[in-house]
Structures are given as C-alpha cells and as structure tokens.
Write a protein that holds these residues in place. Structure first.
Motif, mmCIF file in Angstrom:
data_model
loop_
_atom_site.group_PDB
_atom_site.id
_atom_site.type_symbol
_atom_site.label_atom_id
_atom_site.label_comp_id
_atom_site.label_asym_id
_atom_site.label_seq_id
_atom_site.Cartn_x
_atom_site.Cartn_y
_atom_site.Cartn_z
ATOM 1 N N GLU A 1 6.064 -8.731 -6.896
ATOM 2 C CA GLU A 1 5.098 -7.696 -7.257
ATOM 3 C C GLU A 1 5.769 -6.410 -7.736
ATOM 4 O OE1 GLU A 1 1.648 -8.099 -7.315
ATOM 5 O OE2 GLU A 1 2.273 -10.204 -7.133
ATOM 6 N N PHE A 2 6.797 -5.991 -7.023
ATOM 7 C CA PHE A 2 7.431 -4.727 -7.395
ATOM 8 C C PHE A 2 8.174 -4.851 -8.730
ATOM 9 C CE2 PHE A 2 7.680 -3.583 -2.601
ATOM 10 C CZ PHE A 2 6.359 -3.141 -2.626
ATOM 11 N N SER A 3 8.786 -6.018 -8.943
ATOM 12 C CA SER A 3 9.500 -6.201 -10.209
ATOM 13 C C SER A 3 8.504 -6.242 -11.377
ATOM 14 C CB SER A 3 10.325 -7.490 -10.163
ATOM 15 O OG SER A 3 11.288 -7.410 -9.126
ATOM 16 N N VAL B 1 7.542 7.660 -9.551
ATOM 17 C CA VAL B 1 7.940 8.864 -8.813
ATOM 18 C C VAL B 1 8.990 8.611 -7.734
ATOM 19 C CG1 VAL B 1 5.783 10.103 -9.262
ATOM 20 C CG2 VAL B 1 5.973 8.624 -7.243
ATOM 21 N N ILE B 2 9.449 7.395 -7.619
ATOM 22 C CA ILE B 2 10.523 7.131 -6.644
ATOM 23 C C ILE B 2 11.626 6.305 -7.309
ATOM 24 C CG2 ILE B 2 9.074 7.222 -4.574
ATOM 25 C CD1 ILE B 2 9.100 4.109 -4.583
ATOM 26 N N GLY B 3 12.821 6.438 -6.746
ATOM 27 C CA GLY B 3 13.939 5.614 -7.187
ATOM 28 C C GLY B 3 13.691 4.161 -6.810
ATOM 29 N N LEU B 4 14.192 3.238 -7.594
ATOM 30 C CA LEU B 4 13.913 1.819 -7.344
ATOM 31 C C LEU B 4 15.079 1.102 -6.674
ATOM 32 C CD1 LEU B 4 12.167 0.940 -10.743
ATOM 33 C CD2 LEU B 4 11.095 1.503 -8.548
ATOM 34 N N HIS C 1 2.769 12.256 -3.021
ATOM 35 C CA HIS C 1 1.418 12.461 -2.491
ATOM 36 C C HIS C 1 0.392 12.498 -3.624
ATOM 37 C CE1 HIS C 1 -1.845 14.391 -0.098
ATOM 38 N NE2 HIS C 1 -1.303 13.677 0.877
ATOM 39 N N ALA C 2 0.772 13.110 -4.712
ATOM 40 C CA ALA C 2 -0.141 13.169 -5.857
ATOM 41 C C ALA C 2 -0.410 11.779 -6.433
ATOM 42 C CB ALA C 2 0.429 14.088 -6.941
ATOM 43 N N ALA C 3 0.616 10.953 -6.472
ATOM 44 C CA ALA C 3 0.429 9.590 -6.980
ATOM 45 C C ALA C 3 -0.537 8.799 -6.095
ATOM 46 C CB ALA C 3 1.778 8.868 -7.081
ATOM 47 N N PHE C 4 -0.415 8.997 -4.803
ATOM 48 C CA PHE C 4 -1.351 8.322 -3.891
ATOM 49 C C PHE C 4 -2.771 8.860 -4.089
ATOM 50 C CE2 PHE C 4 2.265 7.340 -0.777
ATOM 51 C CZ PHE C 4 2.229 5.991 -1.029
ATOM 52 N N PHE D 1 0.839 -1.205 0.000
ATOM 53 C CA PHE D 1 0.000 0.000 0.000
ATOM 54 C C PHE D 1 0.873 1.254 0.000
ATOM 55 C CE2 PHE D 1 -3.465 -2.742 2.003
ATOM 56 C CZ PHE D 1 -4.196 -2.806 0.838
ATOM 57 N N ALA D 2 2.036 1.142 0.630
ATOM 58 C CA ALA D 2 2.927 2.303 0.722
ATOM 59 C C ALA D 2 3.760 2.525 -0.529
ATOM 60 C CB ALA D 2 3.858 2.137 1.928
ATOM 61 N N LEU D 3 3.936 1.503 -1.358
ATOM 62 C CA LEU D 3 4.890 1.656 -2.451
ATOM 63 C C LEU D 3 4.326 1.439 -3.861
ATOM 64 C CD1 LEU D 3 8.082 -0.033 -0.923
ATOM 65 C CD2 LEU D 3 7.634 2.411 -1.177
ATOM 66 N N ARG D 4 3.331 0.607 -4.013
ATOM 67 C CA ARG D 4 2.871 0.267 -5.374
ATOM 68 C C ARG D 4 2.532 1.483 -6.242
ATOM 69 N NH1 ARG D 4 0.978 -5.549 -6.164
ATOM 70 N NH2 ARG D 4 0.441 -4.725 -8.208
#
Lengths: 342, 342, 342, 342
Positions: free
Chosen positions: A218-220, A166-169, A256-259, A156-159
């Motif tokens: 999931e993240f990959s 919008v974030i580095g991987l 925040h916008a992505a969420f 929920f925090a990262l997907r």
C-alpha cells in the motif's frame, strides 16, 4: 429491506464481534453461523454473552444454503477462505476478515504466508478493505479483503502523510502496542492469563510481521516508489486495542494539516488537536480511531499515534462498514455505539 | 418526538455511561450536562472517548434552564441530590442514581448514611427504581430512586425466592465480588492501579455496607417479617461487573422454578439452565443480568449467582430503563446492545 | 552440609516456583530437573526468568540417578506421583505437591479423583503436609503429601476454631477467591488472557471441588464427628493469591483469641487485629498467610478471612518448609523473603 | 559487621521496596524510617505486606539520630533531597533515589526540573549511580545519585553500543513501555485502576521526558559529541517493569558482540542469544536486566530491547547495589532473589 448474512468461523472472537454488532443492526439478519469443531452447538453455549439473542445453531459450512444469503463474512483462520470463496455462488457478496486476499501479488502472498495461494484467480478482483481509502471500489465489489488489524491502524497513521508528501519515506519507524485478542482464541502457553497479565513481549520483531506485506504494497503504491517501514509490535495486557506510535521525519504542523484534510469528513476518525495524544481505553468496543500528532524535540522530526479496537474497527467493525457499503446501506449503520469507558 | 434530558454530575463514571447509552438512543436528546469542578470544559476533554459526539458544554447546575428539560438524571455524589431535587420545577421528571431516595424511612437513611435527610418530604413520593419489580409505579412516578448497584444484583438473586417462599430467611449469606468502577472516580490510594491490579480486598464487611439498608427494607417488606442477610463484598481487579454468590437453604429445583416464573418475560434477565453458573465477562457493557442456580452437596442447601455490569444494569442502564418508562417509551430503547466480549 | 534435591515436573508453575525458592537457599542444591514433553531443553528456555541460574538440563524421570538425591519434590500432574514414588529408593525422602497422598482412605481418593489409587500401600505412611499442624510428624516422615492450595488456605482459617470449639460445625460457608495460576499451565480456552482478564467465574460450585475431600477428612478428625462445610471457589483475574472468606456462627472475640493462641509462635502466619481484614496483594510472592476476623451485624455470627500465595505458601513454599523439616534444617530457611508489593 | 541504614521517604513504593530487599540482607539493619504525613504510624499499617518485620516506627526526618546511621537512602519526592542532604553529617553516606543529583550541570537541572538547584555545591561530588558503568567511583563516593528508572533501562540498551561505536548517533529512536508504579503513589485520576487497567497511554512524548537530561549528559559524554535521542514512553497496565525498544542503525552482530564484551562479567545483566527478545514478566521482583538484539529486515538497521523492574533494578535494587559497594560489601548481597513468575 433486510439482508441475509452468514458468518463463517463464528466461534472465534471476530465472529462473535460480528454477531455483537449485527445484533442491533436494523437491516441485517443472521441466517447462518458456521464453526468447525463446535458445529452443532448453539452460539450461546460457545459465547454465553450472546445467549439473549435468537440465533441460528452453529453448523458446518457445507450445511449452509448460500442461495438464501446475500453476503458472507469469512472469519476463518488464515488460509481457509481461499478454498471456500471460490465455491460460493456469484450472487453472494463476500467480506473476508482473514489474510487470504489482502495481497495483490500471489508472490507476496507466498513470501509472507509461506504457502502458495489456492485461488490466485480471485485475487485481482478482491478490493482492499480499508474503507476510508477504498470506499468507491468497495461499493461495487463482490469480494472485499479486510485488512490486518495492525495494518489498518498503521495505515490510518501514515497514508495521508505519504500521499501529501509531508514525511520522509526512508526513516519511518513504527512501534505498535497490541491487545491480546489480536492473537485470536488459539491455545498457546504464552496466551494464558498467567503468562500475559503482567507481561509485555515484543514479537514478530525486526520486520518479520506479516502485515508488512500490506504496508509494502500500500505505501509503495501510494508513494509511487518502494517504501519499507521498520515495524515491530509488542503485546500488552489489554483485551482490545492497538496503539501505533510512528516516528517520522517531517513537520508536525504539516502532518496535522494533512490529517485534517484527509479525515475532515470521516465519521469514525477523530483527529486530536496538535500536541495531544490518544489513549487506548478511549476507543474500546467502538468503531472509532483516534489520532494524535506531536513534534519531537529533535528538529525535523515528529510523532503520530493512532489507536483503535482491533476486534471492531480493526476487523469486524471494518467488515460491517464494508458490508454496509456493498449492500447499499448507510456506511455507519450499526456502528455508531460509543466506546465503553472505563 | 424527542425528549430533552439533563445529566447532573456528568463528570463521573455513571454520568459518562448515561451519555454512552443515550448517544444511540433514538428519542432522547442531551440538553444539559453539569459538573462541579469541571464546569466550563467540553465533555470530550473530560471523557475523550465521547469526543465524537456533539454534546453541550459542562456547566454548573445553576446554569441549566430546567424549563426546557423533560427529565433529569442525577448522577451526583451521595447527599447532593436531596437539595437539588427539591428546587426543580414539578414538570421535570427525575431519575436519581444516588442513594438519597432509596430508603423510605428517614431514620434508616440517617442510620446508614450518618446524616439527617435534607428533603424528607420527598422521600414518600420516590419510587424504588428496581425496574423489574416496580415497573408500574415507575411509569407514573415523578421521582425514581435508582438502587445501589450491589443492591440490584443481590435483589435479582433473592427477591423471587423470598416471594415464592422457597428459601429460608434466617441463614442467607451473600458474598459479592465487585468491580472497581463501583467506587467511582474518587482519588484514594487503594484505588490506584498499582494497589488494585493484583489484589482482592474484602471491605464493608460483616454487615456494614450501606446497601444493607436497601436489603433490609425490601426483603422485610417482601417477606412480611424482618429479614437480615449476612452480606460482604470484595473488590476484584475488574473495571465493570458485580458477581453475587448467595448461599441459601432451600431446594435448587424449586429455586430455579421460582426464577423461571418470575423472569420469563423479562428482556434483560437471563436465567441459565439449572446447574450452570454465569460469569462476569458475559455481561460487560450491557444491560443484561445473568443468573444461575445449583444445589449444594450438603442436603437442603443451594447457591444462586447473579452477575451484571454495575455501571450499566446496576446504575446508568437501570436509570435509562426507568426513564424510558417514565417518558412512555419502549422500556428497552437504547439498551439492547450486546455485551462486549472478550 | 548441602543436600541434593530433584524436582520432578519442573516445567510447571510449581516446579518453577521451587527453583525460585531454592535459588537462594543456602543448603540445598538442585541436582536434577525433569519434564515430560520438554525433556532435553535447558530450564532457562522453558522459564527464561530463571536463565541467570546454573541449573541442570531438563531430563526424563528415567534419566535421574536417585541414589545421588536426598529429597525429591514431585510437582507432577495429579495421578502421576503414585507410580513414581513407589519406584524410588527408600533412602530418598519425598515431598509430593500433587493430590495423590492427601487422602488417608483410598475410598475417599477414588470418590474425589474418580479412579482407584495405584499405590494404596503407601498412603498410610504419608504425612499430611500442613506444616503448622503436622510439624512433628513431618520431621520424621519419608513421604509428605502437600495439601491443596485452597485446602491450606481454608484450614488456616478454620482449624484452630474447630479445635477450640468456638464455632458451629453445621453452618460453615466458605467462599474462596482464587488466582489463575492455581489452574497450572494447562491449555484451555477459559484460561486465555482474553477470557480471564475482566472475568470472575464461580467453578466447582456447590460442593464439587476436590479439596473438599481434604476438608472432610481433616475437619471431621479434628471435631471428632462428621463436618461438611459448604465451599465454592471463584476465579479472579490475579496471577497469584487465594483469599478465603469463611462465614461462621460464633463469637468474633473468642475466634480471635483462638487464633492468637494457635498462631502466636508461627513464623509465617500473621493474625491481624480484630476487625481488620487482610488483602491478597499483601502476600504475593511470599510464604506468609494473613488472617482477619470480624463480627457480623447479625448477632452470633462472624467472618474469617485468610489469604496466601497459592504457588508459594499454598504449594511450593509449603513443600520447601516441609523439606527443611525433613532434612533437619531450620524450617524458615529460604522462605523469609518479604512479599512483593505492589 | 552490621551497618545501620535509614530510609527517608519510606511511605512510597521505592521506600517499601528498599525495606523488602533489606529484610533478608544479612549485613544491613534498618535503624530509621521516615515519612511526612504518615509519621507516627507503624510501617506495617502503611504497608501491611511488611507487617511480619520488626521495623522502627515511621518518624519525621527531624527525629532521626543521624550519628547512629552509616548510610541514608533518600526515597523522597524530587526536589526534597537537596535540602536534606546538605544538613547530614559528613560521616553519613547517601544514596539518593530521586532526581536531585543526577545532572552534573545545574543549568541542565534547571532546564529539566523547572527550578534552580538548592545545593549546587554538592552536585560535583555526586556520583551517577548506574552501577555497571560507575562502579569504581561509587565505591569511594559519599553521595550517589540513583538514575531514573527509564534512564537506567535505556542506558543498559545503548551505552555499550555508543562506546563501541557500532551504532549511528543521529537516528536513535527509543520507544519505552512503562509499568504503572513508575508514577509512584500519587493520587491522580489517570492513575486509578479504572482508567489504567485496559489502557495504554503515550506520555511525555516527543522528547519532553525529564530522563532525557540524563541521556543527553551520559550519551554525549560517552560519544564525545552531542547525542540527542528521540524517546517516548507509554504507560502499560502492569505494576512493575520497563521494556525499552531501541531502533538503531548498525549491524546486529556487531551490536550483540559489543554487549557480550560489555556485560560478560555482570551478575545482573542477561544478554539473550542474537535474534531473541526478552519479555517484561521475566524480571518482575528481581534485580536482573534482560537484553535482546535482532536485525531489522531493512538493511543496516537493528533493534535492541532491554527490560528490568523499575522499582528494583531501576530504583531500589540499584540503590542497594550501590550501598553494598559504598559499604565495602559484596555488590550482590541481598539482590540475588529470582524473578517472580508468573
């Protein structure tokens, strides 16, 4: 129309939580409850907080008439669902709360769970049960694999951030604080009140926690490339609740916008205003997940915090949310109770 | 048909608990929420666990349009309801969660609360809100005085026994263990986590607790003679819950039979088999009360233990149960949620 | 001169507590530590909080050279000391922290512990280890039987009153609140953090707790007649601490005076001013016992509350206090550390 | 020879902790205790756990005869030491437990504490009180500035690594779990038991915590370049204890070796074997700090965890350790008590 459900493994905490939730669900009826050592006992003897309910006696799995069951919740210890699910009639829908069907690749299962899978033929058909992101698949699924409770919180925090780019991987660090019921009802010295009540312990540290299998998968998949987060949980002296703190590179406003975009229509996800952080006690006993975002003083970095109740939204509540979808019911049925605070 | 309710004093724990319960009540709508210092804030800012709900902003009492309200819950600090209730239109029904209208005799009020009563003219019309024993009166009442939370617990443990004449009246000792939320949200050093989390403290000991006013009134009325119990509470490091242990003279079987008789049809009272005792965690977050009876090894004596959630069955749950009756609704509406365990 | 001691059963909480206390004791040296399942491990692996100490490895009892030992602390599960003590050389003094030698009469032992005693010939020579009341006997004893932790607390609250004849003997009710470590390190579902942390449970109720054997023996001896108190403990979610509330008939001032007289010179007993009550957190981690007295509103009745740390003053601290006496040392050596608050 | 000490601000938790520690210190005598609102009360009334001690009455600072005092502990709220320290006779040594003299540069003080410094002339002479790294300076100092409790913990986890050059300086993330007593005895709603007992809350997040001033100052000095870590604490429901989890780039073995080198002779720092992690309950009530190191599954990364008791090693224990050095005593005097577990 009422649907009949069975709960396999009803003598554990997630089993009891399912009963709690279904107790006031208008369209589900509990037709069978199973337990292993405790078969033959009334549920109210094993869990006196449920003694006011009119429930079937605990039986063995073998005693259940699955032809009369529409949907089975498997709240069994990891590794036991595999054998049972493959014996169930095709007509029975299954929500598995354990780890058996979470990983698509049997090699991943074997790597994280240190044993070969007993029903690899079922794994491809299992849908990953993170409702908010697999809703359509779940609606049509016969077998839904509930996520790990930590896995749910961190996703929920990262997907949405990985999806939105919008974030580095490569520098994601996730520090998770974990309530005690996540360990279940198993008897270990370090789960005694005396050893936990004034204690915080880091465990499965340095990337050894099994839920990393879910993150990697999931993240990959989301990113279209390999993503490996650093992740370590700590046990805190709280019964229910997970609070995940993710340290990421990226712009807090974009995050925040992505969420906002991802969760606008979600009934159970509450995004706090930018710069506010959620707290664990605000979700206890409920199916809600609270999320907060803040910038870090070090330019280019931000933090995301997500919190949910591991037994409810992280496990049994998620399971019921999925069951509602699978049975064609309103997804929120039986799940809108407010958190219990204080 | 939906009924409009207002909650006065919504920034305290019992106010928040009312909102929690009403959130899933199908026939009540919260039309107004008031607070004193916090007027002007959204409820979700004061209680973030309620942020998913669409609630009216906190206002002052003066800003409420009581003509649009069917029923008012007064969750105000002791002493404040008196002045407000007498200003309300007669059409508005009132459930007071405070102590202002619990004692029939203004002299008793003055003795226990150390101040004269501001609205003694209302006291005769107030109905004592222990639902299980004043149900018919409550149905027709305009003003119901919610009981003290300790008072409710102890009365559930003793009333049927006094009525049935199965215990001695001159040697009743009641030792009560009390969760911290009973003290409300007031700021005192001894309510800090640091000073309570590993602590048990006996307080208002030796017969100085205000709820004794209720015991004296109710037990003496029941017995037809003066009854004065010995009663001392202790604070235990638990958020919610009261467990009352009554030491009485009498026969355990006769006591158990009296309870069986009294509580057979009660939806919220669970009598355990003779020789079993309830525990506090089994009622958390619910409107249930569990009761147990056992004989003592000293011949002629027995014990009774009763436990309930002070914020719910002991206060806001009781209030809603009474409101349901006053509004002609099913008494259990919104109150059948199972306890949250663990 | 340094004395060599052994601790049998060092892998339990009372064993660890002995090590904690002896760690800064200037005249004792730990020469042997035994454990059963954990023999072969370093103490710091079993109890990492002791890892800074230079301690002998855990061994079996058989491996200990008792000829090099001056005094043995038996911190074994109930029933195991009997067999071991009778095999020890006469030169070795013994402080037993278990229940094996507390009851003078083998029939009482059999009644309360449901098994015949294995070393009845040793029972007459064992001295009951409640230091403040058996100090002279303890000085010369070879075998001292530590009291039950509940038994110690309640006796501190009642012995001087029975001796002074200031309370009635037939209507004593004692309600005790008990920290979790009193149950030791044994693995039971109801000792898990999840099941205790928000819970209060009455157990061994109605006069079935084994420490009643000690009360009956000691109070009857003091009174010169049979005395049977009513006694029920409740588990509260605190690690360390017992708070006993005794409801008695008698005059509060006379009771306070009897305590003043009895405890004036006691280094570890703190009597509070009349009308004040002690709290559990004020004795944590120490060898102190705090006692309070108050009158009840019902004329002729009073309350006494006593609190101590079950692992320290109630068990291992008492044991060390007795060992000091047996070895000719200052009774308070190693025991004057202040409580840890908060 | 006994040294006379005064404790200014004795009614707070760090003041009480100093009294606890000094109570069994063989060479210090408490000659004065001050408090503001509570002046005139006996210490045992403010902190009943200390009632067995023979202590001076609480007075105002003005009433203290500083000519009879060898060393003063200032346990005052932040900002108050500045004015008082400059009025003390030069002969009096000072250990300040507050934040007033931690930052060398008055501009840093003003940035983090939002007010100009009242005694900037004293700041250059103050020695930073992290004993293990400033031991020689402390021995000769007149004024020692105790570190922040979080600041101490994180520095124990990172200083040797920065000095040895075994970790990257630009990607340090430190997530800290913090016991409640770190917030002191101040009255705030969110410090109430009811709001903390089942709660975890992230606070001063994103690099806004004041202890970052200490990290910036100390780590940059060590590294010879600017170092800015990312740091966020979370409150956990524990009275005492800080557990800091640092996520760093570097080789776990090199990190462990750097710690081994740095802490080999330290009496209070316990380095665990590589791959083991400490837990908070193992240091409660003591002056010890436990440190663990593990590799991360993501190549090139590692974790370091450090835990200590914020009131003891993080504050009052550190202060006493420094006072011992300043007075020419053995550094460990009064500080070797073992942790209280469980």
């Amino acid at each position: 129309m009422t649907h009949s459900v069975a709960i396999l493994g009803a003598s554990g905490y997630t089993g009891a939580e399912l009963v709690r939730l279904i107790a006031t669900h208008p369209e589900l009826e509990i037709a069978a409850l199973t337990a292993d050592r405790k078969a033959g006992q009334p549920m109210g003897a094993v869990f006196p907080h449920l003694r006011h309910l009119d429930l079937p006696m605990l039986t063995t799995v073998e005693e259940v008439d699955f032809d009369a069951i529409d949907l089975v919740f498997c709240a069994l210890p990891h590794g036991l669902s595999q054998a049972i699910v493959k014996t169930l009639p095709d007509s029975v829908k299954v929500v598995d709360l354990g780890a058996d069907f979470r990983l698509r690749d049997p090699k991943d299962y074997e790597f994280w769970y240190k044993r070969p899978h007993d029903a690899p033929e079922l794994q491809p058909s299992a849908v990953y049960g993170l409702t908010e992101f697999y809703r359509d698949d779940i609606k049509g699924a016969r077998l839904v694999a509930g996520t790990g409770c930590n896995a749910a919180t961190v996703q929920f925090a990262l997907r949405p951030l990985i999806s939105a780019g919008v974030i580095g991987l490569d520098d994601i660090v996730c520090d998770l604080k974990n309530g005690i019921t996540g360990a279940g009802r198993s008897l270990k010295e370090n789960m005694l009140f005396a050893e936990r009540s004034t204690n915080v312990t880091t465990y499965s540290f340095g990337g050894t926690h099994r839920h990393l299998g879910e993150f990697d998968q999931e993240f990959s998949k989301l990113a279209g490339r390999e993503v490996k987060i650093r992740f370590t949980p700590s046990l805190v002296p709280v019964n229910r609740g997970i609070l995940a703190t993710a340290y990421v590179s990226g712009d807090a406003e974009a995050i925040h916008a992505a969420f906002t975009e991802a969760y606008a229509a979600e009934p159970f996800i509450e995004l706090l205003p930018l710069g506010q952080m959620p707290q664990m006690a605000d979700i206890t006993g409920s199916n809600f997940c609270h999320i907060g975002v803040a910038a870090d003083r070090v330019s280019g970095y931000a933090m995301v915090t997500a919190t949910l109740d591991n037994l409810c939204k992280g496990s049994s509540g998620q399971a019921l949310q999925n069951a509602n979808l699978m049975l064609g019911l309103d997804e929120t049925e039986g799940l809108m109770m407010a958190p219990v605070f204080p």
